[in-house]
Design a protein around this motif. Structure first.
Motif, PDB file in Angstrom:
ATOM      1  N   LYS A 171       0.835  -1.207   0.000  1.00  0.00           N
ATOM      2  CA  LYS A 171       0.000   0.000   0.000  1.00  0.00           C
ATOM      3  C   LYS A 171       0.866   1.252   0.000  1.00  0.00           C
ATOM      4  O   LYS A 171       0.554   2.247  -0.659  1.00  0.00           O
ATOM      5  CB  LYS A 171      -0.924   0.010   1.217  1.00  0.00           C
ATOM      6  CG  LYS A 171      -2.071  -0.969   1.137  1.00  0.00           C
ATOM      7  CD  LYS A 171      -2.918  -0.893   2.404  1.00  0.00           C
ATOM      8  CE  LYS A 171      -4.039  -1.915   2.377  1.00  0.00           C
ATOM      9  NZ  LYS A 171      -4.830  -1.877   3.633  1.00  0.00           N
ATOM     10  N   LEU A 172       1.958   1.200   0.746  1.00  0.00           N
ATOM     11  CA  LEU A 172       2.886   2.335   0.789  1.00  0.00           C
ATOM     12  C   LEU A 172       3.433   2.618  -0.607  1.00  0.00           C
ATOM     13  O   LEU A 172       3.431   3.759  -1.068  1.00  0.00           O
ATOM     14  CB  LEU A 172       4.019   2.048   1.776  1.00  0.00           C
ATOM     15  CG  LEU A 172       5.101   3.108   1.899  1.00  0.00           C
ATOM     16  CD1 LEU A 172       4.523   4.430   2.387  1.00  0.00           C
ATOM     17  CD2 LEU A 172       6.192   2.630   2.844  1.00  0.00           C
ATOM     18  N   GLY A 174       3.346   5.777  -5.823  1.00  0.00           N
ATOM     19  CA  GLY A 174       3.303   5.692  -7.277  1.00  0.00           C
ATOM     20  C   GLY A 174       4.299   4.716  -7.876  1.00  0.00           C
ATOM     21  O   GLY A 174       4.589   4.770  -9.062  1.00  0.00           O
ATOM     22  N   ALA A 175       4.816   3.814  -7.073  1.00  0.00           N
ATOM     23  CA  ALA A 175       5.771   2.823  -7.584  1.00  0.00           C
ATOM     24  C   ALA A 175       5.006   1.692  -8.257  1.00  0.00           C
ATOM     25  O   ALA A 175       3.991   1.229  -7.757  1.00  0.00           O
ATOM     26  CB  ALA A 175       6.622   2.276  -6.446  1.00  0.00           C
ATOM     27  N   ILE A 176       5.503   1.264  -9.394  1.00  0.00           N
ATOM     28  CA  ILE A 176       4.865   0.179 -10.132  1.00  0.00           C
ATOM     29  C   ILE A 176       5.115  -1.157  -9.424  1.00  0.00           C
ATOM     30  O   ILE A 176       4.254  -2.003  -9.349  1.00  0.00           O
ATOM     31  CB  ILE A 176       5.414   0.093 -11.580  1.00  0.00           C
ATOM     32  CG1 ILE A 176       5.336   1.444 -12.238  1.00  0.00           C
ATOM     33  CG2 ILE A 176       4.742  -1.011 -12.357  1.00  0.00           C
ATOM     34  CD1 ILE A 176       4.105   1.790 -12.970  1.00  0.00           C
ATOM     35  N   VAL A 232      12.038   5.115  -5.524  1.00  0.00           N
ATOM     36  CA  VAL A 232      11.174   6.281  -5.359  1.00  0.00           C
ATOM     37  C   VAL A 232      12.066   7.494  -5.149  1.00  0.00           C
ATOM     38  O   VAL A 232      12.982   7.473  -4.321  1.00  0.00           O
ATOM     39  CB  VAL A 232      10.223   6.088  -4.154  1.00  0.00           C
ATOM     40  CG1 VAL A 232       9.383   7.335  -3.919  1.00  0.00           C
ATOM     41  CG2 VAL A 232       9.339   4.876  -4.367  1.00  0.00           C
ATOM     42  N   ASP A 233      11.794   8.555  -5.897  1.00  0.00           N
ATOM     43  CA  ASP A 233      12.549   9.792  -5.792  1.00  0.00           C
ATOM     44  C   ASP A 233      12.485  10.320  -4.354  1.00  0.00           C
ATOM     45  O   ASP A 233      11.408  10.337  -3.739  1.00  0.00           O
ATOM     46  CB  ASP A 233      11.959  10.830  -6.763  1.00  0.00           C
ATOM     47  CG  ASP A 233      12.672  12.154  -6.672  1.00  0.00           C
ATOM     48  OD1 ASP A 233      13.857  12.216  -7.046  1.00  0.00           O
ATOM     49  OD2 ASP A 233      12.035  13.119  -6.194  1.00  0.00           O
ATOM     50  N   ALA A 234      13.618  10.749  -3.816  1.00  0.00           N
ATOM     51  CA  ALA A 234      13.695  11.191  -2.424  1.00  0.00           C
ATOM     52  C   ALA A 234      12.745  12.358  -2.150  1.00  0.00           C
ATOM     53  O   ALA A 234      12.072  12.389  -1.115  1.00  0.00           O
ATOM     54  CB  ALA A 234      15.124  11.576  -2.062  1.00  0.00           C
ATOM     55  N   SER A 246       5.493  12.966   0.101  1.00  0.00           N
ATOM     56  CA  SER A 246       4.400  12.009   0.309  1.00  0.00           C
ATOM     57  C   SER A 246       4.274  11.597   1.763  1.00  0.00           C
ATOM     58  O   SER A 246       3.182  11.321   2.247  1.00  0.00           O
ATOM     59  CB  SER A 246       4.615  10.757  -0.548  1.00  0.00           C
ATOM     60  OG  SER A 246       4.589  11.090  -1.912  1.00  0.00           O
ATOM     61  N   SER A 247       5.396  11.547   2.477  1.00  0.00           N
ATOM     62  CA  SER A 247       5.350  11.106   3.879  1.00  0.00           C
ATOM     63  C   SER A 247       4.570  12.078   4.752  1.00  0.00           C
ATOM     64  O   SER A 247       4.158  11.734   5.854  1.00  0.00           O
ATOM     65  CB  SER A 247       6.757  10.905   4.430  1.00  0.00           C
ATOM     66  OG  SER A 247       7.418  12.145   4.563  1.00  0.00           O
TER      67      SER A 247
END
Length: 146
Positions: free
Chosen positions: A27-28, A33-35, A41-43, A49-50
């Motif tokens: 879910k995270l 947006g990770a496939i 994931v871009d830092a 997002s966090s």
């Protein structure tokens, strides 16, 4: 896997608990947006997002530190829980050193003028940030600075 490497029970974690962790990690990644879980994931995206409540809740759900410490304050989101746990289990000289390090770090952070001294306004700002009421903070700052 994350569950085996980061959880204190590691490879001995029950299958249902591992599955629950995998679901939360999945879910995270969806929120980020990770496939797939192998995507990087871009830092900047991760940090931004966090701050979103659903992502923050997922990060908290998989936080391995909660599993290591019997006393964990869910209302604290910083490293305070880890510091508390370390000070409870440390010998007295380590506790004093930790407190001294924290006082030095705090004094450097609130010394806005950079003069190496903490004046009444700087103490007042720190106390208000720590959650003191205005009246009590003003009294303490005044008492501290004479």
């Amino acid at each position: 896997s994350f569950a085996e490497e980061q959880h204190p029970l590691g490879q001995h974690l029950p299958r249902a608990a591992k599955s629950q962790i995998f679901v939360q990690v999945g879910k995270l990644f969806d929120h980020l947006g990770a496939i797939s879980s192998k995507d990087e994931v871009d830092a900047e995206l991760f940090v931004a997002s966090s701050k979103l409540e659903p992502v923050w809740q997922l990060l908290q759900a998989i936080n391995p530190y909660r599993k290591y410490f019997t006393e964990w304050d869910n209302d604290t989101s910083g490293i305070q829980n880890v510091l508390n746990a370390l000070s409870q289990r440390a010998d007295p000289s380590e506790v004093r050193a930790t407190i001294q390090d924290r006082v030095v770090a705090l004094s450097q952070a609130i010394d806005n003028s950079g003069d190496g001294l903490i004046d009444e306004d700087e103490i007042l700002a720190a106390l208000l940030t720590l959650g003191y009421g205005a009246e009590e903070a003003m009294s303490l700052a005044n008492d501290t600075c004479g």
